[in-house]
Design a protein around this motif. Structure first.
Motif, short mmCIF file in Angstrom:
data_model
loop_
_atom_site.label_atom_id
_atom_site.label_comp_id
_atom_site.label_asym_id
_atom_site.label_seq_id
_atom_site.Cartn_x
_atom_site.Cartn_y
_atom_site.Cartn_z
N SER A 93 0.86 -1.18 0.00
CA SER A 93 0.00 0.00 0.00
C SER A 93 0.89 1.23 0.00
CB SER A 93 -0.88 0.02 1.25
OG SER A 93 -1.81 -1.03 1.22
N GLU A 94 0.30 2.40 -0.19
CA GLU A 94 1.09 3.63 -0.15
C GLU A 94 1.77 3.81 1.20
OE1 GLU A 94 -0.77 7.21 -1.54
OE2 GLU A 94 -1.82 6.11 -3.11
N ILE A 153 0.40 -10.58 8.26
CA ILE A 153 0.19 -9.61 7.19
C ILE A 153 -1.29 -9.31 7.10
CG2 ILE A 153 0.33 -9.19 4.70
CD1 ILE A 153 2.79 -11.01 4.64
N THR A 154 -1.62 -8.04 7.12
CA THR A 154 -3.00 -7.58 6.91
C THR A 154 -3.00 -6.84 5.58
OG1 THR A 154 -3.31 -7.35 9.29
CG2 THR A 154 -4.90 -6.24 7.87
N TYR A 155 -4.02 -7.09 4.78
CA TYR A 155 -4.05 -6.48 3.46
C TYR A 155 -5.47 -6.07 3.07
CZ TYR A 155 -5.56 -11.19 2.22
OH TYR A 155 -6.23 -12.39 2.17
N THR A 156 -5.52 -5.27 2.06
CA THR A 156 -6.77 -4.90 1.41
C THR A 156 -6.68 -5.37 -0.03
OG1 THR A 156 -8.31 -3.08 1.01
CG2 THR A 156 -5.99 -2.60 0.70
N GLY A 216 -8.18 -8.81 4.26
CA GLY A 216 -7.87 -10.13 4.80
C GLY A 216 -6.55 -10.12 5.54
N PHE A 217 -6.17 -11.29 5.99
CA PHE A 217 -4.89 -11.41 6.68
C PHE A 217 -4.33 -12.80 6.47
CE2 PHE A 217 -7.88 -13.11 9.68
CZ PHE A 217 -7.20 -14.14 10.32
N LEU A 237 -2.98 -5.77 -1.53
CA LEU A 237 -2.05 -4.70 -1.15
C LEU A 237 -1.81 -4.76 0.36
CD1 LEU A 237 -3.54 -1.75 -3.25
CD2 LEU A 237 -1.49 -3.10 -3.75
N ILE A 238 -0.55 -4.93 0.73
CA ILE A 238 -0.18 -5.08 2.14
C ILE A 238 -0.31 -3.74 2.85
CG2 ILE A 238 1.71 -5.62 3.72
CD1 ILE A 238 2.76 -7.53 1.50
N GLN A 239 -1.03 -3.76 3.99
CA GLN A 239 -1.18 -2.58 4.84
C GLN A 239 -0.33 -2.69 6.10
OE1 GLN A 239 -5.50 -2.84 5.17
NE2 GLN A 239 -5.61 -0.88 4.11
#
Length: 125
Positions: A42-43, A106-109, A89-90, A116-118
């Motif tokens: 992610s950004e 890892i948590t992502y969108t 998700g994670f 995309l990893i957040q």
């Protein structure tokens, strides 16, 4: 007729809920190759590895992971748990390295079907 409509709507909604493909991220971690994660960040990423914990840009997060992988040669990575809910998700994994074992969270969108990893946390086991 109404029953058929609702059944069709249900089936279509279930088909639309596909799990994110975590394979590229899993393969990058197995290879100990942070560069393969550049387009998966992610950004802004909340990253935590032993010795470092901060909010970073995606590029900075890749650099932090690169340093971690250089100091800890990956010998094995397995996904222990993976779950998706709506557009996020994670995953939780076990990482074995030349210097010990770690747990990865890892948590992502998901945006346009892409993970995309957040948040990424690598902790001593």
């Amino acid at each position: 007729m109404r029953k058929i409509f609702f059944m069709l709507a249900f089936v279509l909604s279930v088909l639309g809920m596909q799990a994110a493909d975590i394979t590229p991220v899993s393969n990058a971690i197995k290879a100990g190759n942070a560069d393969l994660l550049k387009d998966r960040m992610s950004e802004e990423v909340d990253i935590s590895v032993p010795g470092t914990s901060k909010k970073a840009s995606g590029n900075e997060a890749v650099a932090i992971l690169k340093n971690f992988f250089q100091a800890n040669k990956v010998t094995e990575f397995t996904v222990a748990h993976h779950a998706d809910k709506n557009e996020s998700g994670f995953l939780v994994g076990k990482l074995a390295t030349s210097k010990g074992e770690y747990r990865i969270n890892i948590t992502y969108t998901t945006k346009d079907g892409k993970m995309l990893i957040q948040i990424i946390r690598i902790e001593n086991k």
